[in-house]
Design a protein around this motif. Sequence first.
Motif, PDB file in Angstrom:
ATOM      1  N   TYR A 255     -34.779 -85.887 -23.423  1.00 52.85           N
ATOM      2  CA  TYR A 255     -34.582 -85.043 -24.591  1.00 52.85           C
ATOM      3  C   TYR A 255     -35.760 -85.188 -25.560  1.00 52.85           C
ATOM      4  O   TYR A 255     -36.220 -84.203 -26.152  1.00 52.85           O
ATOM      5  N   VAL A 256     -36.252 -86.411 -25.724  1.00 54.81           N
ATOM      6  CA  VAL A 256     -37.423 -86.634 -26.581  1.00 54.81           C
ATOM      7  C   VAL A 256     -38.607 -85.825 -26.080  1.00 54.81           C
ATOM      8  O   VAL A 256     -39.326 -85.186 -26.866  1.00 54.81           O
ATOM      9  N   ASP A 257     -38.840 -85.835 -24.782  1.00 56.74           N
ATOM     10  CA  ASP A 257     -39.974 -85.093 -24.228  1.00 56.74           C
ATOM     11  C   ASP A 257     -39.826 -83.594 -24.482  1.00 56.74           C
ATOM     12  O   ASP A 257     -40.814 -82.901 -24.757  1.00 56.74           O
ATOM     13  N   TRP A 258     -38.593 -83.090 -24.378  1.00 54.97           N
ATOM     14  CA  TRP A 258     -38.359 -81.668 -24.679  1.00 54.97           C
ATOM     15  C   TRP A 258     -38.686 -81.370 -26.146  1.00 54.97           C
ATOM     16  O   TRP A 258     -39.350 -80.376 -26.456  1.00 54.97           O
ATOM     17  N   LEU A 259     -38.257 -82.239 -27.046  1.00 53.49           N
ATOM     18  CA  LEU A 259     -38.545 -82.040 -28.463  1.00 53.49           C
ATOM     19  C   LEU A 259     -40.041 -82.125 -28.750  1.00 53.49           C
ATOM     20  O   LEU A 259     -40.566 -81.384 -29.588  1.00 53.49           O
ATOM     21  N   LEU A 260     -40.724 -83.021 -28.061  1.00 54.56           N
ATOM     22  CA  LEU A 260     -42.165 -83.131 -28.270  1.00 54.56           C
ATOM     23  C   LEU A 260     -42.897 -81.880 -27.803  1.00 54.56           C
ATOM     24  O   LEU A 260     -43.962 -81.534 -28.335  1.00 54.56           O
ATOM     25  N   ASP A 261     -42.345 -81.186 -26.824  1.00 53.36           N
ATOM     26  CA  ASP A 261     -42.949 -79.934 -26.356  1.00 53.36           C
ATOM     27  C   ASP A 261     -42.539 -78.740 -27.221  1.00 53.36           C
ATOM     28  O   ASP A 261     -43.121 -77.662 -27.088  1.00 53.36           O
ATOM     29  N   PRO A 311     -30.397 -75.675 -29.182  1.00 48.80           N
ATOM     30  CA  PRO A 311     -29.762 -75.432 -27.890  1.00 48.80           C
ATOM     31  C   PRO A 311     -28.251 -75.260 -28.050  1.00 48.80           C
ATOM     32  O   PRO A 311     -27.702 -75.464 -29.143  1.00 48.80           O
ATOM     33  N   GLU A 312     -27.580 -74.920 -26.970  1.00 48.83           N
ATOM     34  CA  GLU A 312     -26.131 -74.713 -27.031  1.00 48.83           C
ATOM     35  C   GLU A 312     -25.394 -75.994 -27.414  1.00 48.83           C
ATOM     36  O   GLU A 312     -24.334 -75.946 -28.035  1.00 48.83           O
ATOM     37  N   VAL A 313     -25.926 -77.134 -27.027  1.00 46.06           N
ATOM     38  CA  VAL A 313     -25.455 -78.423 -27.533  1.00 46.06           C
ATOM     39  C   VAL A 313     -26.684 -79.191 -27.986  1.00 46.06           C
ATOM     40  O   VAL A 313     -27.650 -79.323 -27.233  1.00 46.06           O
ATOM     41  N   ARG A 314     -26.654 -79.683 -29.210  1.00 46.83           N
ATOM     42  CA  ARG A 314     -27.827 -80.364 -29.778  1.00 46.83           C
ATOM     43  C   ARG A 314     -27.560 -81.855 -29.877  1.00 46.83           C
ATOM     44  O   ARG A 314     -26.499 -82.288 -30.344  1.00 46.83           O
ATOM     45  N   LEU A 315     -28.542 -82.636 -29.436  1.00 46.78           N
ATOM     46  CA  LEU A 315     -28.490 -84.080 -29.602  1.00 46.78           C
ATOM     47  C   LEU A 315     -29.213 -84.462 -30.882  1.00 46.78           C
ATOM     48  O   LEU A 315     -30.372 -84.103 -31.084  1.00 46.78           O
TER      49      LEU A 315
END
Length: 456
Positions: A255-261, A311-315
């Motif tokens: 999830y961190v990598d997705w946020l960094l992108d 996203p549809e569910v957010r962390l």
Amino acid sequence: MARDTSDTTPLTTRVELIDWFAAGEKPRADFAIGTEHEKIPFYVETREPVPYAGERGIRALLEGVGRETGWEPILDAGHVIGLAGQAGGAISIEPGGQFELSGAPVADVHATATELDEHLAATKRVADGLGIGFLDLAMSPKWSRAETPAMPKSRYKIMAGYMPKVGSLGLDMMLRTATVQVNVDFASEPDMVRKLRASLALQPVATALFANSPFTDGRPNGFLSRRSEIWRDTDPDRTGMLGFAFDEGFGYEGYVDWLLDMPMYFVKRGDTYHDVSGASFRDLMAGKLAQMPGEYATVSDWANHASTAFPEVRLKRFLEMRGADVGDAGMIAAQAAFWVGLLYDEASLDAALDLVSGWSATEREAIRATVPRSGLATPVPRRSLGAVAAEALAIARAGLKARARRDASGRDETIYLQPLEAIVAAGRSHAEDRLADFEGPWKRSVDPSFTHCRFA
């Protein structure tokens, strides 16, 4: 949207970003529920939207509710843009004036319902004196985007400038829609992953059950949940079903990598929001952000960046369910009961995961793409989404019974599922009922919705 985080602790490594999420882990005994909902204000006499300024505007409404509740004002460049409660709750305004309660973390759905009732009563006492009502629809049924007033919140100005560059409907999302969200806790990384996967796969079920945005610009828009469809053309970099969350080995790091992108919107320093839309958080961590050279990332920056993922569910430091249209008070409490029943009992969580275990990534995406228009009739492998919804509700009911959290009258939390069980039994969402009203007693006008679709 709650107040931005303020923590100037520097962040220098990717591990610290991962640890920020891990810090949200809680013992199961401390699991809480947070419920957020937005409602669209209008002038009762004229059915017109409510601007920010003026004796009967949104600012006056916020100030009045502040006096009524004792909550403290939240300011942005001298403008009152929200209220902070003593127990952790907050009131904020969305870009088009949608009035949002971000509820405090509470122990059970009974407490959520009580909090909601108290908020609606306090708000009504102030709003009635201003001639303001609130729609329980999830999209303003009549006003165009141009007719919708914008609120003076700095981060929204940055977002509004960026949205048209990445999608055609982001401004509609900001200005004309309203949702209800439920926040749930996790005990560990594996627990987070299980809950994220179950809730992502079942988010279209929530979209179908809570569908309540069938009108736009004074007429039917062809959807049961236009709000949900709008999110499909808002910003592909920060929305969607997070297919990677189902990959083997997924966890905080993925999830961190997705946020960094994911491109940034802003960096806040002091009270100033700096527009860095499209920039990379990696560059900020390295002190190489072109718009702010030499500036380095802080915990605040990371928390605020995480809050701009949709996203549809957010962390975050909890999981936020994001797939439902707002409805009346009973439907808001039902949303909390639905997810708590599914996710807070281990047997129910196992059953929820089993319910969706056979769906491929392609099938999950197809269901998500179809549900805004088709609702409970959406086809899923070997049956309809309505049949899945019935089974999900039965699982949620079992989970709530197992929790055995009772109110003063001895009732458990299953009482809050009744509106959803009625929808499944009828095979019709509130959106379909209101479309029938439009064709029948409303005589093909949305004007009656301002009376019939209004928070009491």
